[in-house]
Design a protein around this motif. Structure first.
Motif, PDB file in Angstrom:
ATOM      1  N   LEU A 174       0.830  -1.204   0.000  1.00 20.93           N
ATOM      2  CA  LEU A 174       0.000   0.000   0.000  1.00 20.93           C
ATOM      3  C   LEU A 174       0.865   1.255   0.000  1.00 20.93           C
ATOM      4  O   LEU A 174       0.565   2.223  -0.703  1.00 20.93           O
ATOM      5  N   TRP A 175       1.937   1.234   0.769  1.00 22.92           N
ATOM      6  CA  TRP A 175       2.817   2.397   0.816  1.00 22.92           C
ATOM      7  C   TRP A 175       3.509   2.613  -0.530  1.00 22.92           C
ATOM      8  O   TRP A 175       3.621   3.742  -1.010  1.00 22.92           O
ATOM      9  N   GLU A 176       3.966   1.528  -1.145  1.00 26.27           N
ATOM     10  CA  GLU A 176       4.715   1.649  -2.395  1.00 26.27           C
ATOM     11  C   GLU A 176       3.813   1.942  -3.592  1.00 26.27           C
ATOM     12  O   GLU A 176       4.148   2.760  -4.445  1.00 26.27           O
ATOM     13  N   LEU A 177       2.659   1.298  -3.685  1.00 28.86           N
ATOM     14  CA  LEU A 177       1.754   1.484  -4.821  1.00 28.86           C
ATOM     15  C   LEU A 177       0.907   2.750  -4.673  1.00 28.86           C
ATOM     16  O   LEU A 177       0.598   3.408  -5.658  1.00 28.86           O
ATOM     17  N   LYS A 178       0.530   3.061  -3.434  1.00 33.54           N
ATOM     18  CA  LYS A 178      -0.383   4.172  -3.159  1.00 33.54           C
ATOM     19  C   LYS A 178      -1.655   4.085  -4.015  1.00 33.54           C
ATOM     20  O   LYS A 178      -1.984   4.996  -4.777  1.00 33.54           O
ATOM     21  N   PRO A 179      -2.379   2.973  -3.872  1.00 34.51           N
ATOM     22  CA  PRO A 179      -3.580   2.795  -4.706  1.00 34.51           C
ATOM     23  C   PRO A 179      -4.667   3.794  -4.337  1.00 34.51           C
ATOM     24  O   PRO A 179      -4.909   4.067  -3.168  1.00 34.51           O
ATOM     25  N   ARG A 180      -5.309   4.329  -5.352  1.00 34.81           N
ATOM     26  CA  ARG A 180      -6.451   5.217  -5.123  1.00 34.81           C
ATOM     27  C   ARG A 180      -7.732   4.403  -5.013  1.00 34.81           C
ATOM     28  O   ARG A 180      -8.721   4.867  -4.468  1.00 34.81           O
ATOM     29  N   THR A 181      -7.706   3.170  -5.578  1.00 34.96           N
ATOM     30  CA  THR A 181      -8.859   2.272  -5.479  1.00 34.96           C
ATOM     31  C   THR A 181      -8.365   0.869  -5.146  1.00 34.96           C
ATOM     32  O   THR A 181      -7.468   0.356  -5.810  1.00 34.96           O
ATOM     33  N   ILE A 182      -8.965   0.279  -4.132  1.00 37.21           N
ATOM     34  CA  ILE A 182      -8.754  -1.133  -3.823  1.00 37.21           C
ATOM     35  C   ILE A 182     -10.080  -1.824  -4.093  1.00 37.21           C
ATOM     36  O   ILE A 182     -11.125  -1.420  -3.555  1.00 37.21           O
ATOM     37  N   ILE A 183     -10.031  -2.836  -4.936  1.00 36.27           N
ATOM     38  CA  ILE A 183     -11.219  -3.635  -5.232  1.00 36.27           C
ATOM     39  C   ILE A 183     -11.000  -4.995  -4.597  1.00 36.27           C
ATOM     40  O   ILE A 183     -10.105  -5.735  -4.991  1.00 36.27           O
ATOM     41  N   GLU A 184     -11.808  -5.290  -3.596  1.00 36.51           N
ATOM     42  CA  GLU A 184     -11.682  -6.532  -2.839  1.00 36.51           C
ATOM     43  C   GLU A 184     -12.825  -7.460  -3.248  1.00 36.51           C
ATOM     44  O   GLU A 184     -13.993  -7.101  -3.121  1.00 36.51           O
ATOM     45  N   ILE A 185     -12.471  -8.636  -3.733  1.00 38.70           N
ATOM     46  CA  ILE A 185     -13.469  -9.633  -4.101  1.00 38.70           C
ATOM     47  C   ILE A 185     -13.522 -10.644  -2.960  1.00 38.70           C
ATOM     48  O   ILE A 185     -12.590 -11.405  -2.743  1.00 38.70           O
ATOM     49  N   GLY A 186     -14.604 -10.615  -2.209  1.00 38.80           N
ATOM     50  CA  GLY A 186     -14.753 -11.439  -1.016  1.00 38.80           C
ATOM     51  C   GLY A 186     -14.612 -10.576   0.223  1.00 38.80           C
ATOM     52  O   GLY A 186     -13.506 -10.215   0.605  1.00 38.80           O
ATOM     53  N   SER A 187     -15.720 -10.212   0.836  1.00 35.45           N
ATOM     54  CA  SER A 187     -15.710  -9.270   1.968  1.00 35.45           C
ATOM     55  C   SER A 187     -15.635  -9.937   3.330  1.00 35.45           C
ATOM     56  O   SER A 187     -15.178  -9.325   4.294  1.00 35.45           O
ATOM     57  N   PHE A 188     -16.162 -11.168   3.435  1.00 33.71           N
ATOM     58  CA  PHE A 188     -16.325 -11.843   4.717  1.00 33.71           C
ATOM     59  C   PHE A 188     -17.101 -10.923   5.655  1.00 33.71           C
ATOM     60  O   PHE A 188     -18.196 -10.501   5.340  1.00 33.71           O
ATOM     61  N   ALA A 189     -16.557 -10.559   6.805  1.00 32.00           N
ATOM     62  CA  ALA A 189     -17.280  -9.727   7.777  1.00 32.00           C
ATOM     63  C   ALA A 189     -17.037  -8.238   7.578  1.00 32.00           C
ATOM     64  O   ALA A 189     -17.674  -7.420   8.223  1.00 32.00           O
ATOM     65  N   GLY A 190     -16.093  -7.891   6.705  1.00 29.76           N
ATOM     66  CA  GLY A 190     -15.801  -6.487   6.438  1.00 29.76           C
ATOM     67  C   GLY A 190     -14.577  -5.941   7.134  1.00 29.76           C
ATOM     68  O   GLY A 190     -14.209  -4.787   6.933  1.00 29.76           O
ATOM     69  N   GLY A 191     -13.919  -6.762   7.954  1.00 34.66           N
ATOM     70  CA  GLY A 191     -12.746  -6.296   8.700  1.00 34.66           C
ATOM     71  C   GLY A 191     -11.589  -5.868   7.828  1.00 34.66           C
ATOM     72  O   GLY A 191     -10.947  -4.851   8.098  1.00 34.66           O
ATOM     73  N   SER A 192     -11.317  -6.619   6.769  1.00 37.81           N
ATOM     74  CA  SER A 192     -10.178  -6.247   5.928  1.00 37.81           C
ATOM     75  C   SER A 192     -10.468  -4.971   5.142  1.00 37.81           C
ATOM     76  O   SER A 192      -9.583  -4.141   4.952  1.00 37.81           O
ATOM     77  N   ALA A 193     -11.700  -4.781   4.690  1.00 32.56           N
ATOM     78  CA  ALA A 193     -12.051  -3.540   3.980  1.00 32.56           C
ATOM     79  C   ALA A 193     -11.857  -2.334   4.896  1.00 32.56           C
ATOM     80  O   ALA A 193     -11.313  -1.302   4.480  1.00 32.56           O
ATOM     81  N   ALA A 194     -12.302  -2.448   6.152  1.00 35.21           N
ATOM     82  CA  ALA A 194     -12.122  -1.358   7.112  1.00 35.21           C
ATOM     83  C   ALA A 194     -10.646  -1.102   7.366  1.00 35.21           C
ATOM     84  O   ALA A 194     -10.192   0.052   7.378  1.00 35.21           O
ATOM     85  N   TRP A 195      -9.871  -2.166   7.547  1.00 37.03           N
ATOM     86  CA  TRP A 195      -8.435  -2.032   7.791  1.00 37.03           C
ATOM     87  C   TRP A 195      -7.734  -1.400   6.593  1.00 37.03           C
ATOM     88  O   TRP A 195      -6.897  -0.497   6.755  1.00 37.03           O
ATOM     89  N   LEU A 196      -8.076  -1.846   5.393  1.00 37.57           N
ATOM     90  CA  LEU A 196      -7.460  -1.282   4.190  1.00 37.57           C
ATOM     91  C   LEU A 196      -7.765   0.211   4.080  1.00 37.57           C
ATOM     92  O   LEU A 196      -6.869   1.018   3.798  1.00 37.57           O
ATOM     93  N   ALA A 197      -9.017   0.599   4.307  1.00 37.51           N
ATOM     94  CA  ALA A 197      -9.394   2.014   4.212  1.00 37.51           C
ATOM     95  C   ALA A 197      -8.686   2.848   5.277  1.00 37.51           C
ATOM     96  O   ALA A 197      -8.184   3.948   4.992  1.00 37.51           O
ATOM     97  N   ASP A 198      -8.630   2.335   6.494  1.00 35.10           N
ATOM     98  CA  ASP A 198      -7.940   3.065   7.562  1.00 35.10           C
ATOM     99  C   ASP A 198      -6.448   3.187   7.270  1.00 35.10           C
ATOM    100  O   ASP A 198      -5.827   4.210   7.564  1.00 35.10           O
ATOM    101  N   THR A 199      -5.862   2.142   6.683  1.00 36.63           N
ATOM    102  CA  THR A 199      -4.444   2.190   6.349  1.00 36.63           C
ATOM    103  C   THR A 199      -4.188   3.231   5.264  1.00 36.63           C
ATOM    104  O   THR A 199      -3.232   4.015   5.358  1.00 36.63           O
TER     105      THR A 199
END
Length: 192
Positions: free
Chosen positions: A24-49
């Protein structure tokens, strides 16, 4: 005990968390597309990061049964969709609104066909330098790939067989802690 982020289940191995922090630091993505949300924890973590890194980005997370976590930072959107038919969710109009660069994370059912469908869907859409990370190809090493028809590892190998001039396995991430010491062996794919 299930790992949680802000009280939301997040199924990411500590090695992957460390690798994603660097990516994330090296790429600096403006959009992360996650296929498979499960409970949503990783999406929240990715956005906060992204936010903590000062990256003006968003996370679009797709699942057949989108979660409704108690915590959802700004910039996260959960959509209903199927890895086997992403075109019905990620239509051209929506994709045109997603700023670059993209980071795609394939973490759906781990079925061979679903992983291959995700790879084929994003292949013509990804631009040079963008990534698709295929998670959990280590199901082969765990001995459960037969019930997944070969799982993600088979899909990645088949996908790359005819695209060696278009993608590279980024060993900087796959082999950072030793050869394929990751839950995503050969799964960090960079578009050339």
């Amino acid at each position: 005990v299930e790992y949680q982020y802000r009280g939301i289940a997040m199924q990411k191995h500590p090695v992957e968390i460390a690798l994603y922090l660097q990516l994330l630091w090296e790429l600096k993505p403006r959009t992360i597309i996650e296929i498979g949300s499960f409970a949503g924890g990783s999406a929240a973590w990715l956005a906060d990061t992204l936010n903590s890194y000062g990256i003006d980005g968003r996370v679009v997370s797709i699942d057949v049964d989108p979660p409704s976590p108690h915590y959802m930072p700004a910039g996260v959107k959960f959509l209903r969709g199927d890895a086997n038919n992403l075109a019905s969710t990620l239509n051209a109009n929506l994709l045109a609104t997603l700023p670059r660069p993209w980071l795609v994370i394939e973490d759906a059912s781990h079925q061979y066909a679903a992983t291959l469908a995700v790879l084929h869907f994003f292949n013509p859409l990804l631009q040079s330098g963008e990534y698709i990370v295929v998670e959990d190809a280590n199901v082969s090493e765990m001995g459960i790939d037969a019930r997944l028809h070969g799982g993600p590892a088979r899909a990645v190998a088949e996908f790359l067989r005819d695209r060696e001039n278009d993608y590279e396995i980024d060993v900087h991430y796959c082999d950072h802690y030793g050869r394929n010491v990751t839950g995503n062996p050969n799964g960090y794919l960079r578009k050339k």
